[in-house]
Design an enzyme around this catalytic site. Structure first.
Site, short mmCIF file in Angstrom:
data_model
loop_
_atom_site.label_atom_id
_atom_site.label_comp_id
_atom_site.label_asym_id
_atom_site.label_seq_id
_atom_site.Cartn_x
_atom_site.Cartn_y
_atom_site.Cartn_z
N ASP A 1 0.86 -1.18 0.00
CA ASP A 1 0.00 0.00 0.00
C ASP A 1 0.90 1.23 0.00
O ASP A 1 2.09 1.15 0.29
CB ASP A 1 -0.92 -0.01 1.23
CG ASP A 1 -2.19 0.82 1.03
OD1 ASP A 1 -2.32 1.50 -0.02
OD2 ASP A 1 -3.05 0.81 1.92
N ASP A 2 0.31 2.37 -0.34
CA ASP A 2 1.08 3.61 -0.34
C ASP A 2 1.36 4.10 1.07
O ASP A 2 2.43 4.62 1.36
CB ASP A 2 0.38 4.70 -1.17
CG ASP A 2 -1.03 5.02 -0.69
OD1 ASP A 2 -1.58 4.30 0.17
OD2 ASP A 2 -1.62 6.00 -1.20
N ASP B 1 -2.03 4.67 7.82
CA ASP B 1 -2.38 5.87 8.59
C ASP B 1 -2.78 5.47 10.00
O ASP B 1 -1.96 5.45 10.91
CB ASP B 1 -3.50 6.61 7.85
CG ASP B 1 -3.83 7.97 8.44
OD1 ASP B 1 -3.54 8.21 9.62
OD2 ASP B 1 -4.39 8.81 7.72
#
Length: 168
Positions: free
Chosen positions: A101-102, A105
């Protein structure tokens, strides 16, 4: 993260490509995987780069929607699950799978994906403190109050200075 972040971290295409290649470089020394599970949509670009660099030909996606208006994280929904063929690789626990994933969070999306593939190796380009324990490998940590502006979400525009200019 809910609401606008206090800090902005714009990332250019060049920087993101360098960071995704750095992630691949780090992963190359850790193990080999039969497939990548890309967390869409943010994981699409780094997954392509990592797949190329590590010569992984099987790329699957999982769609988990959490940011519904680009700034507010709401209820999580799996909108596209991982295929049974990929889940079933090497005994079905995820040990043959690399999740990409980028960004991690809050870790809520990562937790959902981890429940599906508990022994997969989870890698992100960027990590925030709340989500960092959910991933195995990442490149850059940013503060929780930072909003990352990815190149696919932005255009060329004037950026105001970080410090407020003096009144004139």
């Amino acid at each position: 993260m809910s609401g606008p972040a206090d800090k902005a971290f714009p990332v250019s295409w060049d920087q993101f490509h360098r960071d995704a290649r750095a992630l691949a470089w780090r992963l190359a020394g850790i193990g080999t995987w039969q497939a990548i599970v890309c967390v869409t949509r943010g994981g699409l670009v780094p997954s392509a780069i990592v797949a190329r660099e590590l010569n992984i030909r099987v790329i699957e996606t999982i769609g988990v929607a959490s940011y519904h208006d680009y700034k507010t994280q709401g209820d999580l929904q799996v909108i596209k699950d991982v295929s049974p063929q990929v889940v079933g690789l090497d005994g079905g626990d995820g040990s043959a799978v690399l999740i990409v994933d980028d960004l991690v969070d809050t870790g809520k999306t990562a937790k959902i994906v981890r429940n599906i593939l508990p022994k997969a190796h989870f890698a992100t380009v960027y990590a925030k403190p709340m989500g960092r324990p959910m991933v195995d490998t990442f490149i850059t940590e940013v503060s929780q109050d930072t909003w990352i502006y990815f190149p696919w979400d932005t255009g060329l525009a004037f950026q105001p200075p970080i410090a407020e200019p003096p009144n004139r």
